[in-house]
Design an enzyme around this catalytic site. Structure first.
Site, PDB file in Angstrom:
ATOM      1  N   ASP A  22     -31.397   8.976 -70.290  1.00 13.13           N
ATOM      2  CA  ASP A  22     -30.705   7.703 -70.496  1.00 13.13           C
ATOM      3  C   ASP A  22     -31.405   6.549 -69.769  1.00 13.13           C
ATOM      4  OD1 ASP A  22     -28.741   6.033 -71.472  1.00 13.13           O
ATOM      5  OD2 ASP A  22     -27.307   6.487 -69.873  1.00 13.13           O
ATOM      6  N   ASN A  70     -24.311   8.349 -81.106  1.00 15.15           N
ATOM      7  CA  ASN A  70     -25.393   7.357 -81.144  1.00 15.15           C
ATOM      8  C   ASN A  70     -25.599   6.715 -82.523  1.00 15.15           C
ATOM      9  OD1 ASN A  70     -27.371   9.071 -78.607  1.00 15.15           O
ATOM     10  ND2 ASN A  70     -26.094   7.244 -78.363  1.00 15.15           N
TER      11      ASN A  70
HETATM   12  C1  IPE Z   1     -26.110   9.722 -73.826  1.00 16.20           C
HETATM   13  O1  IPE Z   1     -26.447   8.423 -73.544  1.00 16.20           O
HETATM   14  C2  IPE Z   1     -26.880  10.224 -75.004  1.00 16.20           C
HETATM   15  C3  IPE Z   1     -28.311  10.376 -74.828  1.00 16.20           C
HETATM   16  C4  IPE Z   1     -28.996  10.115 -73.743  1.00 16.20           C
HETATM   17  C5  IPE Z   1     -29.017  10.867 -75.965  1.00 16.20           C
HETATM   18  P1  IPE Z   1     -25.625   7.172 -74.097  1.00 16.20           P
HETATM   19  O2  IPE Z   1     -26.340   5.970 -73.651  1.00 16.20           O
HETATM   20  O3  IPE Z   1     -25.408   7.341 -75.553  1.00 16.20           O
HETATM   21  O4  IPE Z   1     -24.233   7.350 -73.356  1.00 16.20           O
HETATM   22  P2  IPE Z   1     -23.108   6.284 -73.020  1.00 16.20           P
HETATM   23  O5  IPE Z   1     -22.811   5.524 -74.277  1.00 16.20           O
HETATM   24  O6  IPE Z   1     -23.673   5.381 -71.966  1.00 16.20           O
HETATM   25  O7  IPE Z   1     -21.962   7.071 -72.503  1.00 16.20           O
HETATM   26  C1  IPE Z   2     -31.022   6.819 -74.059  1.00 20.20           C
HETATM   27  O1  IPE Z   2     -31.268   5.505 -73.689  1.00 20.20           O
HETATM   28  C2  IPE Z   2     -31.559   7.128 -75.444  1.00 20.20           C
HETATM   29  C3  IPE Z   2     -30.529   7.368 -76.454  1.00 20.20           C
HETATM   30  C4  IPE Z   2     -29.252   7.355 -76.237  1.00 20.20           C
HETATM   31  C5  IPE Z   2     -30.977   7.615 -77.794  1.00 20.20           C
HETATM   32  P1  IPE Z   2     -30.296   4.314 -74.110  1.00 20.20           P
HETATM   33  O2  IPE Z   2     -30.787   3.751 -75.396  1.00 20.20           O
HETATM   34  O3  IPE Z   2     -28.891   4.768 -74.099  1.00 20.20           O
HETATM   35  O4  IPE Z   2     -30.578   3.295 -72.940  1.00 20.20           O
HETATM   36  P2  IPE Z   2     -29.500   2.339 -72.268  1.00 20.20           P
HETATM   37  O5  IPE Z   2     -28.409   3.213 -71.741  1.00 20.20           O
HETATM   38  O6  IPE Z   2     -29.029   1.395 -73.316  1.00 20.20           O
HETATM   39  O7  IPE Z   2     -30.268   1.663 -71.171  1.00 20.20           O
HETATM   40 MG    MG Z   3     -27.498   4.786 -72.611  1.00 22.30          MG
END
Ligand code: IPE
Ligand code: IPE
Ligand code: MG
Length: 242
Positions: A22, A70
């Site tokens: 993340d 997602n």
């Molecule tokens: C969790 O991260 C999913 C992945 C890293 C693939 P998210 O960014 O989707 O989670 P939330 O929305 O902050 O809980």
């Molecule tokens: C994790 O990074 C990747 C996926 C969830 C696909 P994020 O895209 O959630 O990154 P932040 O949380 O917005 O920084």
């Molecule tokens: Mg995220």
């Protein structure tokens, strides 16, 4: 880095490490780049860390790449992530012999494009001959979804007369999950500063040690993994005992 305890004895790394990758979006934002650039940098971090896990002798690395939630993101971002995944898998297939990594995919792949589904199947099939380190790629994965599917599959086996309700045990239910046959992760790492599971490995994490870190995933280095493993070794795992 090999880790030792106070008497100098070598501590084995966890057999199974799971990571919620993340912070890609915030990493990109800090640099004034599009979110997709963050995901590309995140893919590089994944390569680095998967290699390092092999060096350390970690047997299983489970990574959360795309959750069932997602899909709520913009179409542009979702398709950018899918393109990066396809690129990564093509390269993994090309370098399969050199890397000797076994791939498995946890999640409902039927929602992915047919081309991406084929890449996943090919990667799984062609890498099954290796036995060094197994990467479990969580794609369109949700912990609740996984448990619902397991319940459904068990119910179907009961309806088909193959099983009866009384014989269901925790171990048997585990066998219906995407992770069938894989031991539970001892250590789950979440970078990016968030402190929640976001629907990751709900069943398997019953006794996992969580390490939350402030680094954004694209900046995550081998030293960060060392630090997480060190923290893990400091924990006192009791499993409900004393
Ligand atoms: C969790 O991260 C999913 C992945 C890293 C693939 P998210 O960014 O989707 O989670 P939330 O929305 O902050 O809980
Ligand atoms: C994790 O990074 C990747 C996926 C969830 C696909 P994020 O895209 O959630 O990154 P932040 O949380 O917005 O920084
Ligand atoms: Mg995220």
């Amino acid at each position: 880095m090999v880790q030792n305890d106070l008497s100098g004895k070598t501590l084995p790394p966890p057999q199974h490490i799971a990571i919620i990758m993340d912070g890609n979006g915030r990493w990109a934002k800090l640099r004034g780049k599009p979110r997709t650039a963050g995901h590309a940098a995140g893919a590089e971090a994944f390569r680095r860390i998967a290699n390092y896990c092999r060096t350390l002798g970690v047997k299983y690395l489970t990574v959360y790449a795309f959750s069932t939630e997602n899909w709520k993101r913009s179409q542009e971002e979702v398709s950018g992530i899918m393109t990066l995944l396809a690129r990564y898998l093509n390269e993994a297939l090309r370098d399969m012999e050199k890397n000797a990594v076994t791939f498995r995919f946890f999640g409902d792949l039927s929602k992915l494009s047919p081309a991406l589904q084929k890449l996943c199947r090919d990667a799984e099939e062609r890498s099954s001959q290796y036995h060094e380190v197994q990467v479990n790629f969580c794609l369109n994965y949700g912990g609740r979804d996984e448990i619902v599917r397991a319940a459904r599959a068990f119910a179907q086996d009961v309806a088909d007369g193959k099983r009866c309700p009384e014989e269901l045990t925790e171990q048997m239910l585990s066998g219906y999950l995407y992770s069938a046959g894989v031991p539970d992760p001892e250590l789950i790492i979440r970078p990016s500063g968030e402190q929640r599971t976001s629907n990751f490995l709900l069943w398997q994490s019953a006794y996992s040690e969580y390490v939350f870190m402030n680094v954004l995933w694209p900046d995550f280095t081998e030293r960060d993994l060392d630090a997480a493993i060190e923290e893990y070794h400091r924990r006192n795992r009791r499993f409900g005992g004393t």
